[in-house]
Motif scaffolding. Structure first.
Motif, PDB file in Angstrom:
ATOM      1  N   ASP A  60     -41.189  10.516  15.244  1.00  0.00           N
ATOM      2  CA  ASP A  60     -40.685  11.515  14.302  1.00  0.00           C
ATOM      3  C   ASP A  60     -41.218  11.302  12.882  1.00  0.00           C
ATOM      4  N   THR A  61     -42.306  10.543  12.739  1.00  0.00           N
ATOM      5  CA  THR A  61     -42.920  10.321  11.429  1.00  0.00           C
ATOM      6  C   THR A  61     -43.540  11.639  10.953  1.00  0.00           C
ATOM      7  N   PRO A  62     -43.350  12.005   9.681  1.00  0.00           N
ATOM      8  CA  PRO A  62     -43.923  13.256   9.182  1.00  0.00           C
ATOM      9  C   PRO A  62     -45.436  13.338   9.440  1.00  0.00           C
ATOM     10  N   ALA A  63     -45.898  14.544   9.758  1.00  0.00           N
ATOM     11  CA  ALA A  63     -47.302  14.770  10.126  1.00  0.00           C
ATOM     12  C   ALA A  63     -48.256  14.329   9.019  1.00  0.00           C
ATOM     13  N   ALA A  64     -47.917  14.584   7.758  1.00  0.00           N
ATOM     14  CA  ALA A  64     -48.806  14.201   6.652  1.00  0.00           C
ATOM     15  C   ALA A  64     -49.000  12.691   6.599  1.00  0.00           C
ATOM     16  N   VAL A  65     -47.962  11.932   6.860  1.00  0.00           N
ATOM     17  CA  VAL A  65     -48.058  10.469   6.857  1.00  0.00           C
ATOM     18  C   VAL A  65     -48.838  10.007   8.084  1.00  0.00           C
ATOM     19  N   ARG A  66     -48.624  10.637   9.220  1.00  0.00           N
ATOM     20  CA  ARG A  66     -49.381  10.285  10.428  1.00  0.00           C
ATOM     21  C   ARG A  66     -50.881  10.450  10.181  1.00  0.00           C
ATOM     22  N   ARG A  67     -51.252  11.583   9.556  1.00  0.00           N
ATOM     23  CA  ARG A  67     -52.671  11.827   9.253  1.00  0.00           C
ATOM     24  C   ARG A  67     -53.200  10.782   8.279  1.00  0.00           C
ATOM     25  N   ALA A  68     -52.417  10.476   7.242  1.00  0.00           N
ATOM     26  CA  ALA A  68     -52.848   9.499   6.236  1.00  0.00           C
ATOM     27  C   ALA A  68     -53.034   8.113   6.857  1.00  0.00           C
ATOM     28  N   LEU A  69     -52.212   7.765   7.831  1.00  0.00           N
ATOM     29  CA  LEU A  69     -52.342   6.463   8.497  1.00  0.00           C
ATOM     30  C   LEU A  69     -53.630   6.367   9.316  1.00  0.00           C
ATOM     31  N   ARG A  70     -54.243   7.497   9.631  1.00  0.00           N
ATOM     32  CA  ARG A  70     -55.525   7.484  10.338  1.00  0.00           C
ATOM     33  C   ARG A  70     -56.700   7.377   9.364  1.00  0.00           C
ATOM     34  N   GLY A  71     -56.421   7.518   8.069  1.00  0.00           N
ATOM     35  CA  GLY A  71     -57.476   7.479   7.060  1.00  0.00           C
ATOM     36  C   GLY A  71     -57.709   6.090   6.508  1.00  0.00           C
ATOM     37  N   ARG A  72     -58.398   6.034   5.349  1.00  0.00           N
ATOM     38  CA  ARG A  72     -58.780   4.753   4.739  1.00  0.00           C
ATOM     39  C   ARG A  72     -58.093   4.495   3.405  1.00  0.00           C
ATOM     40  N   ASP A  73     -57.241   5.405   2.956  1.00  0.00           N
ATOM     41  CA  ASP A  73     -56.594   5.239   1.657  1.00  0.00           C
ATOM     42  C   ASP A  73     -55.433   4.251   1.724  1.00  0.00           C
TER      43      ASP A  73
END
Length: 176
Positions: A60-73
């Motif tokens: 149930d993690t918010p989609a924006a955070v899920r996407r960010a966790l796949r990135g490099r920031d």
């Protein structure tokens, strides 16, 4: 009317009789509660990560955070309440760091106001139990720092710099 009054008093009379029967003067006897209530703890959907552990999104993690966790920031996630002084101070420190060009480059900020924004299981994932709380996640997806309570802009800047350096060191070691 009299019958209703007796029916209403029956549970009280029964409780009084139980107490009197249990208090017979025998000091070795233990009093047992007449009723035992079992309270089940609310299940946590995900296990929280400790500092240094890898942050993995929950169901149930918010989609924006899920996407960010796949990135490099580097990710900075905060939880605050509107109103309390400590929460306002942490929100101001976050705003100050976000406004600066240096610490902002390569950093994604996610701020959640309790009661105002949906954050799903993110608090459970990060081990947040109160406000104000701030978590810094390094580029290698490890939880670099987590604070509950006051944290100022200087500490946040340093944590972000450390999260960047840790990720760079990990990449350098992997290349060797």
């Amino acid at each position: 009317m009299r019958r209703h009054a007796l029916v209403a008093l029956a549970p009280l009379a029964a409780a009084a009789a139980l107490v009197a029967a249990g208090c017979g003067g025998d000091e070795a006897a233990e009093l047992q509660p007449a009723i035992t209530a079992q309270v089940a703890a609310a299940p946590v959907a995900v296990a929280s990560v400790a500092p240094g552990g890898v942050v993995t999104p929950g169901p149930d993690t918010p989609a924006a955070v899920r996407r960010a966790l796949r990135g490099r920031d580097v990710l900075v996630v905060s939880f605050v309440m509107a109103g309390p002084a400590d929460d306002r101070a942490v929100a101001a420190a976050l705003k100050e760091v976000r406004a600066e060009a240096g610490p902002r480059d390569g950093v994604r900020f996610f701020s959640y106001t309790l009661g105002g924004t949906r954050f799903g299981d993110l608090a459970d994932v990060l081990g947040v139990t109160g406000t104000p709380s701030v978590a810094v996640i390094a580029r290698d997806r490890t939880l670099a720092n987590r604070w509950s309570g006051l944290v100022d802009a200087g500490i946040l800047r340093q944590s972000i710099a450390d999260a960047r350096a840790t990720a760079a060191a990990a990449r350098g070691a992997a290349a060797r």
